[in-house]
Scaffold this motif. Sequence first.
Motif, PDB file in Angstrom:
ATOM      1  N   ALA A 188       0.862  -1.190   0.000  1.00  0.00           N
ATOM      2  CA  ALA A 188       0.000   0.000   0.000  1.00  0.00           C
ATOM      3  C   ALA A 188       0.892   1.231   0.000  1.00  0.00           C
ATOM      4  N   LEU A 204      -6.962  11.848  -1.276  1.00  0.00           N
ATOM      5  CA  LEU A 204      -8.279  11.230  -1.118  1.00  0.00           C
ATOM      6  C   LEU A 204      -9.136  11.708  -2.281  1.00  0.00           C
ATOM      7  N   LEU A 215     -14.132   2.406  -0.743  1.00  0.00           N
ATOM      8  CA  LEU A 215     -13.712   2.110  -2.121  1.00  0.00           C
ATOM      9  C   LEU A 215     -12.483   1.203  -2.120  1.00  0.00           C
ATOM     10  N   ALA A 216     -11.538   1.502  -1.210  1.00  0.00           N
ATOM     11  CA  ALA A 216     -10.344   0.651  -1.112  1.00  0.00           C
ATOM     12  C   ALA A 216     -10.751  -0.781  -0.747  1.00  0.00           C
ATOM     13  N   ARG A 268     -13.622  -2.194  -1.351  1.00  0.00           N
ATOM     14  CA  ARG A 268     -14.327  -2.769  -2.484  1.00  0.00           C
ATOM     15  C   ARG A 268     -13.347  -3.248  -3.548  1.00  0.00           C
ATOM     16  N   LEU A 269     -12.327  -2.411  -3.823  1.00  0.00           N
ATOM     17  CA  LEU A 269     -11.351  -2.794  -4.840  1.00  0.00           C
ATOM     18  C   LEU A 269     -10.473  -3.940  -4.340  1.00  0.00           C
ATOM     19  N   ARG A 278      -7.153   4.331   4.806  1.00  0.00           N
ATOM     20  CA  ARG A 278      -7.393   3.758   3.488  1.00  0.00           C
ATOM     21  C   ARG A 278      -6.263   2.798   3.102  1.00  0.00           C
ATOM     22  N   GLN A 301      -6.151  -1.801   2.679  1.00  0.00           N
ATOM     23  CA  GLN A 301      -5.660  -2.695   1.629  1.00  0.00           C
ATOM     24  C   GLN A 301      -5.074  -3.984   2.192  1.00  0.00           C
TER      25      GLN A 301
END
Lengths: 288, 287
Positions: B110, B118, B130-131, B133-134, B179, B183
């Motif tokens: 990361a 951001l 979002l992180a 989700r990805l 964030r 990851q």
Amino acid sequence: MAAPDTVLVEAGLDALEARPRAQRGLPVRLREHGLPPLLGLALVLAVWQAVWAAGIEPDWVLPSPVEVGESLVGAANHGQVWPSVGQSVLRGVLGFAVSVAAGTVLGLLVGRLRPLRLAVGPVLAGLQNLPSVAWVPPAVMFFGVTPAALYSVVLLGAIPSIALGLVSGLDQVPPLFLLVGRNLGARRLASVRHVLLPAALAGYVAGLKQGWAFAWRSLMAAEIIAVSPALGPGLGRLLKQAQDAGDMRLAFCAIALILVVGIVVNMLVFTPLERRVLRARGLATPTR
Amino acid sequence: MSPPPPTAAGLPATPPAPAPHLLSDPPSDPGRDPGSEPHAVRLTGLGKSFARPGSAETPVLEGIDLTVPAGGFTCLIGASGCGKSTLLHLIAGLAEPSTGTVEVAGGHAALMFQEAALFPWLSAGRNIELALRLRGLRGRAERRAEAERLLTLVRLDGAHSRPVHELSGGMRQRVALARALAQQSSVLLMDEPFAALDAITRDVLHEELVRLWEQTGCAVVFVTHNVREAVRLGREVVLLSSRPGRIAGRWTVPVPQPRRIEDAEVAGLAAKITERLREEISRHGRA
């Protein structure tokens, strides 16, 4: 573990530095956003009335606001107003919708594919400079005086604006965002969906707003020039009828209606949309 | 969060270049065989050159051999032009090395930047979601709960729905840190993340970072041009020379955490390293 004093310092920093959100009541916002335009309108009407009262021009050249208002009521009673407004708005909205679909695809392709951009970019910029009324004669020659002729003029007027708005939005996406997206694991389509498009949204919305303005102007130009009973009513046609009848009051009515439609669509659709997009990105002050 | 077992997500190998120019001052870990130690990052003979139009390839990094142990904290310092950021990009897989190999435990690192970076169209919590989700975390409710947990971890409880632009610089970097933690990499790369912050905020974030590093057990590679910051944070400090960037010195920091930036031992070692950095920079003045 951090010492408790650090936790306190941190909480203090957070409280001092964060910018609070301004909350405003509906009456305040109505007064701030609704009153100035009304005052502006009143000023225009007052100047108009004053010029009329000075009697510089005869009544049939420069009617008073009141006379134009009476003429509007008369036209409405004869069933000339609402069908014209309705038909023109319907055409404008339909033409704009198709333009949005086509302009978005075109903008994405031109914005992301370098060869295409080199080839098509200057053409698009040129098209945006071309007054769309220039397309009316060839459209009429090609399609005849038909709805297809009107729509083709609308599309040629609006698509370049929408596409170029999206291209400039894409150009302004900070490369850092794309790097972050890649590090977070966004590949190709996910990157377009989660990073590229949202980052380009402000430019895209500006393009949409301009695209609607171009669509509406183009439609009016086409309706004024390409007149046929087969086309049915329309605001442009109403204006043309006024000219043919030498009726200045009706001409002013038609112009006022064209203006009002443009303003109302902006107020109801584009201004809120733009404000929402900008505010979500911290790009507009809360009072805007 | 425990680091996944190291896997060799290596890139095409070239023979590791011997690096006789390395100064070990003092040797980072005497008597330890770097081959058997579980590592978070292992760089072997790493080099990167950029092609400039009309001239020969310019080497930015050359012959970098560096191992960051699992759960380690390595600070990279150097003057501008030493390729610190390039090195992080290589480790993160955002650029391909010209020579040598990069191995990262778990295959992914990361990355945090000087700017929080951001996404301004998402709220603080949504940026983290979002992180997640990805990363492949399915289920909206799960992502939401995990984002809340991470925000609490960086002491930003209740900031989930706040727009990013309403947050201060320090708060933004904490969201960016959350964030990055989302990851779930065993390696966290940080590119001068606190350079733009005021001294007090930076101080607070130093403590937060050390706390999170100890809690999560992930390895940190921290780039800075601030020698004191490097000594304040790192277990090991690595000095890069400039043009091309080579490893010009390494130091283990003998002071246990918690340290403070104003501690005498921190200041003493920082002065020593700064002296070495000045020598390195003045070499370019003479050339």
